[in-house]
Design an enzyme around this catalytic site. Structure first.
Site, PDB file in Angstrom:
ATOM      1  N   GLY A 157       0.895  -1.203   0.000  1.00 46.32           N
ATOM      2  CA  GLY A 157      -0.062  -0.168   0.013  1.00 46.32           C
ATOM      3  C   GLY A 157       0.968   1.017  -0.179  1.00 46.32           C
ATOM      4  O   GLY A 157       2.160   1.253  -0.594  1.00 46.32           O
ATOM      5  N   ASN A 158       0.213   2.249   0.421  1.00 46.66           N
ATOM      6  CA  ASN A 158       1.275   3.688   0.511  1.00 46.66           C
ATOM      7  C   ASN A 158       2.438   3.496   1.307  1.00 46.66           C
ATOM      8  O   ASN A 158       3.513   4.033   0.607  1.00 46.66           O
ATOM      9  CB  ASN A 158       0.174   4.619   1.094  1.00 46.66           C
ATOM     10  CG  ASN A 158      -0.900   5.222   0.259  1.00 46.66           C
ATOM     11  OD1 ASN A 158      -0.918   5.042  -0.885  1.00 46.66           O
ATOM     12  ND2 ASN A 158      -1.928   5.631   0.737  1.00 46.66           N
ATOM     13  N   VAL A 159       2.530   3.216   2.470  1.00 47.82           N
ATOM     14  CA  VAL A 159       3.567   2.998   3.170  1.00 47.82           C
ATOM     15  C   VAL A 159       4.483   2.029   2.414  1.00 47.82           C
ATOM     16  O   VAL A 159       5.816   2.230   2.263  1.00 47.82           O
ATOM     17  CB  VAL A 159       3.528   2.845   4.498  1.00 47.82           C
ATOM     18  CG1 VAL A 159       5.101   2.675   5.307  1.00 47.82           C
ATOM     19  CG2 VAL A 159       2.678   3.662   5.273  1.00 47.82           C
TER      20      VAL A 159
ATOM     21  N   ARG B 153      -5.616   4.558   9.627  1.00 54.29           N
ATOM     22  CA  ARG B 153      -6.935   5.182  10.019  1.00 54.29           C
ATOM     23  C   ARG B 153      -7.511   6.086   9.213  1.00 54.29           C
ATOM     24  O   ARG B 153      -6.888   6.504   8.119  1.00 54.29           O
ATOM     25  CB  ARG B 153      -6.282   6.167  11.246  1.00 54.29           C
ATOM     26  CG  ARG B 153      -5.249   5.850  12.047  1.00 54.29           C
ATOM     27  CD  ARG B 153      -5.412   6.919  13.241  1.00 54.29           C
ATOM     28  NE  ARG B 153      -4.009   7.575  13.040  1.00 54.29           N
ATOM     29  CZ  ARG B 153      -3.792   8.860  13.913  1.00 54.29           C
ATOM     30  NH1 ARG B 153      -4.869   9.033  14.659  1.00 54.29           N
ATOM     31  NH2 ARG B 153      -2.671   9.506  13.777  1.00 54.29           N
TER      32      ARG B 153
ATOM     33  N   ARG C 170      -5.410   5.467  16.435  1.00 54.02           N
ATOM     34  CA  ARG C 170      -4.561   4.301  15.987  1.00 54.02           C
ATOM     35  C   ARG C 170      -5.079   2.993  16.845  1.00 54.02           C
ATOM     36  O   ARG C 170      -4.917   1.891  16.131  1.00 54.02           O
ATOM     37  CB  ARG C 170      -3.113   4.453  16.201  1.00 54.02           C
ATOM     38  CG  ARG C 170      -2.563   5.614  15.591  1.00 54.02           C
ATOM     39  CD  ARG C 170      -0.796   5.804  15.917  1.00 54.02           C
ATOM     40  NE  ARG C 170      -0.396   6.997  15.289  1.00 54.02           N
ATOM     41  CZ  ARG C 170      -0.373   8.037  15.658  1.00 54.02           C
ATOM     42  NH1 ARG C 170      -0.736   8.554  16.896  1.00 54.02           N
ATOM     43  NH2 ARG C 170       0.506   9.001  14.982  1.00 54.02           N
TER      44      ARG C 170
ATOM     45  N   ASN D 160      -5.799  -5.297  12.854  1.00 54.35           N
ATOM     46  CA  ASN D 160      -4.254  -5.639  12.394  1.00 54.35           C
ATOM     47  C   ASN D 160      -3.699  -6.746  13.239  1.00 54.35           C
ATOM     48  O   ASN D 160      -2.660  -7.199  12.714  1.00 54.35           O
ATOM     49  CB  ASN D 160      -3.518  -3.990  12.718  1.00 54.35           C
ATOM     50  CG  ASN D 160      -4.183  -3.275  11.453  1.00 54.35           C
ATOM     51  OD1 ASN D 160      -4.799  -3.492  10.463  1.00 54.35           O
ATOM     52  ND2 ASN D 160      -3.441  -2.052  11.566  1.00 54.35           N
TER      53      ASN D 160
ATOM     54  N   SER E  98       3.080  -1.383  10.806  1.00 54.86           N
ATOM     55  CA  SER E  98       1.681  -1.354  11.069  1.00 54.86           C
ATOM     56  C   SER E  98       1.144  -0.787  12.676  1.00 54.86           C
ATOM     57  O   SER E  98       1.862  -1.029  13.517  1.00 54.86           O
ATOM     58  CB  SER E  98       0.988  -2.783  11.091  1.00 54.86           C
ATOM     59  OG  SER E  98       1.457  -3.277   9.733  1.00 54.86           O
TER      60      SER E  98
ATOM     61  N   HIS F 166       3.817   4.988  20.425  1.00 54.18           N
ATOM     62  CA  HIS F 166       3.384   5.738  19.322  1.00 54.18           C
ATOM     63  C   HIS F 166       1.908   6.240  19.318  1.00 54.18           C
ATOM     64  O   HIS F 166       1.165   5.558  18.712  1.00 54.18           O
ATOM     65  CB  HIS F 166       3.673   5.075  17.953  1.00 54.18           C
ATOM     66  CG  HIS F 166       3.326   5.666  16.669  1.00 54.18           C
ATOM     67  ND1 HIS F 166       3.845   7.028  16.552  1.00 54.18           N
ATOM     68  CD2 HIS F 166       2.738   5.538  15.539  1.00 54.18           C
ATOM     69  CE1 HIS F 166       3.609   7.472  15.074  1.00 54.18           C
ATOM     70  NE2 HIS F 166       2.852   6.313  14.619  1.00 54.18           N
TER      71      HIS F 166
HETATM   72  N1  LIG Z   1       4.063   3.293  12.819  1.00 55.53           N
HETATM   73  C1  LIG Z   1       4.076   4.379  12.115  1.00 55.53           C
HETATM   74  O1  LIG Z   1       4.687   5.462  12.435  1.00 55.53           O
HETATM   75  C2  LIG Z   1       2.915   4.449  10.942  1.00 55.53           C
HETATM   76  C3  LIG Z   1       3.045   5.537  10.034  1.00 55.53           C
HETATM   77  C4  LIG Z   1       2.044   5.399   8.861  1.00 55.53           C
HETATM   78  C5  LIG Z   1       1.364   4.195   8.940  1.00 55.53           C
HETATM   79  N2  LIG Z   1       1.260   3.454   9.804  1.00 55.53           N
HETATM   80  C6  LIG Z   1       0.600   2.075   9.758  1.00 55.53           C
HETATM   81  O2  LIG Z   1       0.994   1.312   8.568  1.00 55.53           O
HETATM   82  C7  LIG Z   1      -0.155   0.407   7.928  1.00 55.53           C
HETATM   83  C8  LIG Z   1      -0.197   0.741   6.563  1.00 55.53           C
HETATM   84  O3  LIG Z   1      -0.504   1.947   6.018  1.00 55.53           O
HETATM   85  P1  LIG Z   1      -0.710   2.401   4.737  1.00 55.53           P
HETATM   86  O4  LIG Z   1      -0.906   3.895   4.807  1.00 55.53           O
HETATM   87  O5  LIG Z   1       0.330   1.952   3.748  1.00 55.53           O
HETATM   88  O6  LIG Z   1      -2.055   1.477   4.356  1.00 55.53           O
HETATM   89  P2  LIG Z   1      -2.544   1.039   3.168  1.00 55.53           P
HETATM   90  O7  LIG Z   1      -4.055   0.621   3.056  1.00 55.53           O
HETATM   91  O8  LIG Z   1      -2.290   1.939   1.989  1.00 55.53           O
HETATM   92  O9  LIG Z   1      -1.689  -0.303   2.691  1.00 55.53           O
HETATM   93  C9  LIG Z   1      -1.810  -1.610   3.435  1.00 55.53           C
HETATM   94  C10 LIG Z   1      -1.679  -2.662   2.674  1.00 55.53           C
HETATM   95  O10 LIG Z   1      -1.705  -3.767   3.374  1.00 55.53           O
HETATM   96  C11 LIG Z   1      -2.126  -4.985   2.617  1.00 55.53           C
HETATM   97  N3  LIG Z   1      -2.446  -5.887   3.553  1.00 55.53           N
HETATM   98  C12 LIG Z   1      -3.686  -6.205   4.369  1.00 55.53           C
HETATM   99  N4  LIG Z   1      -3.691  -7.178   4.719  1.00 55.53           N
HETATM  100  C13 LIG Z   1      -2.450  -8.087   4.479  1.00 55.53           C
HETATM  101  C14 LIG Z   1      -2.035  -9.379   4.753  1.00 55.53           C
HETATM  102  N5  LIG Z   1      -2.646 -10.348   5.345  1.00 55.53           N
HETATM  103  N6  LIG Z   1      -0.777  -9.372   3.967  1.00 55.53           N
HETATM  104  C15 LIG Z   1      -0.365  -8.849   2.951  1.00 55.53           C
HETATM  105  N7  LIG Z   1      -0.606  -7.593   2.920  1.00 55.53           N
HETATM  106  C16 LIG Z   1      -1.890  -7.148   3.717  1.00 55.53           C
HETATM  107  C17 LIG Z   1      -3.397  -3.989   1.926  1.00 55.53           C
HETATM  108  O11 LIG Z   1      -4.021  -5.263   1.026  1.00 55.53           O
HETATM  109  C18 LIG Z   1      -3.055  -2.847   1.644  1.00 55.53           C
HETATM  110  O12 LIG Z   1      -2.212  -2.978   0.397  1.00 55.53           O
HETATM  111  C19 LIG Z   1      -1.258   0.989   8.654  1.00 55.53           C
HETATM  112  O13 LIG Z   1      -1.577   0.050   9.766  1.00 55.53           O
HETATM  113  C20 LIG Z   1      -0.875   2.251   9.269  1.00 55.53           C
HETATM  114  O14 LIG Z   1      -1.702   2.852  10.377  1.00 55.53           O
HETATM  115  C21 LIG Z   1       2.244   3.488  10.823  1.00 55.53           C
END
Ligand SMILES: NC(=O)c1ccc[n+]([C@@H]2O[C@H](COP(=O)([O-])OP(=O)(O)OC[C@H]3O[C@@H](n4cnc5c(N)ncnc54)[C@H](O)[C@@H]3O)[C@@H](O)[C@H]2O)c1
Length: 312
Positions: free
Chosen positions: A11-13, A83, A89, A96, A120, A176
């Site tokens: 996904g995005n991250v 979120r 979170r 998650n 995550s 966090h």
């Molecule tokens: N720690 C931090 O500082 C921080 C910062 C930003 C985001 N995050 C967290 O990171 C996570 C991802 O954020 P994002 O913006 O990339 O979300 P996103 O929705 O863009 O990407 C998440 C991806 O995970 C995939 N996914 C779901 N279940 C899966 C599985 N069982 N196996 C493999 N892939 C799977 C989804 O299909 C999706 O492509 C979120 O939980 C977000 O809250 C944490």
């Protein structure tokens, strides 16, 4: 030997982290997701950018195919839901937690020597899941949050003083979440304590903006959460490990008595090198800072207890 970094969650991250790893020339990248086509498509797109970006890292995307991750040096875990406005979170906990369990079991089976960088949310709680499911030693399970929260703090200090971000060192400790603890006393601008350059009331509002930095971006994006800076944070940690830099960064690490905290992942300064967390750095905190860190740790403990209830 070529290094290998697997990124779970395209996904995005995850996709941004994959891009940064490749464009810095750090390692070959395997991108894994549950979605059909998306990881392969993003990996191919990134591979097609390689001639322009001038790197030779191989990037492969796959759906639920963990064998590709075999022998990874580092696995960055971003799988899960992010979120939306109005969510904390902690609202992500039960979904998650399930995703993290599945992913970590698969990873541990094919890459038993890897170092896990958990991204995550809720971050500190997800580190617990990764630690327990993998059975890896604590040095090899590390959470990314402090690097991001500190980068936000540094960016805001630089904006306030109109100086280079490169001049700013700053620490944010704790979990966090809303209880994270920006430590202004140890934050400096070209070696000068920030407390001597920014009046206390302004500094307090910068600390508040830092604590709410994630929510500020969720409020603007509306459809997801921050990802450019979070990906940068995860890749800074990966680079420190891959290059054995012995770099001191704030990370979620498993504490067993350090800072008076027992058996809990909490954000503290650690030394990152090829073995993962090579040392937990204990800095002297004043009474207010200690209290805030312990409060933050307690909110992590509460989430860990909630997870135990959910698992029953
Ligand atoms: N720690 C931090 O500082 C921080 C910062 C930003 C985001 N995050 C967290 O990171 C996570 C991802 O954020 P994002 O913006 O990339 O979300 P996103 O929705 O863009 O990407 C998440 C991806 O995970 C995939 N996914 C779901 N279940 C899966 C599985 N069982 N196996 C493999 N892939 C799977 C989804 O299909 C999706 O492509 C979120 O939980 C977000 O809250 C944490």
């Amino acid at each position: 030997m070529r290094k290998k970094v697997t990124v779970i969650g395209a996904g995005n991250v995850g996709a941004t982290a994959a891009m940064r790893v490749a464009e810095k020339g750090l390692a070959d990248v395997i991108l894994v997701d549950v979605l059909e086509g998306v990881p392969a498509g993003k990996a191919l797109d990134l591979a097609e950018a390689a001639p322009i970006e001038k790197h030779d890292c191989r990037i492969v995307g796959c759906t639920n195919e963990y064998l590709q991750a075999a022998g990874s040096d580092i696995v960055i875990i971003t799988a899960g839901i992010p979120r939306k406005p109005g969510m904390s979170r902690d609202d992500l906990l039960s979904t998650n937690m399930g995703i993290m369990k599945t992913v970590v079991k698969e990873v541990a089976a094919v890459a038993p020597d890897a170092i896990l960088i958990v991204v995550s949310n809720p971050l500190d709680a997800m580190c617990h899941v990764a630690y327990e499911e993998s059975g890896f030693p604590k040095e090899r399970v590390i959470g990314m949050a402090g690097v991001l929260d500190s980068a936000r703090f540094r960016a805001f200090i630089a904006m306030e003083l109109d100086v280079s971000v490169e001049n700013i060192h700053a620490f944010v400790l704790g979990g966090h979440g809303d209880t994270m603890v920006p430590i202004s006393r140890y934050s400096t601008v070209a070696g000068i304590p920030v407390t001597e350059l920014i009046p206390a009331d302004r500094l307090a509002s910068i600390e508040k903006r830092t604590r709410e930095g994630g929510a500020e971006i969720v409020g603007l994006l509306k459809t997801g959460s921050a990802f450019y800076a979070p990906a940068s944070g995860a890749v800074e940690m990966a680079e420190a490990i891959l290059k054995d830099k012995k770099k001191i960064l704030p990370c979620a690490a498993y504490l067993q008595g350090e800072y008076g905290i027992q058996n809990l992942f909490v954000g503290v300064p650690v030394k990152l090198g090829e073995k993962g967390v090579e040392k937990i750095i204990e800095i002297k905190l004043n009474e207010d800072e200690k209290k805030a860190l312990h409060q933050s740790a307690e909110s992590v403990r509460k989430l860990v207890e909630d997870m135990k209830r959910l698992a029953k």
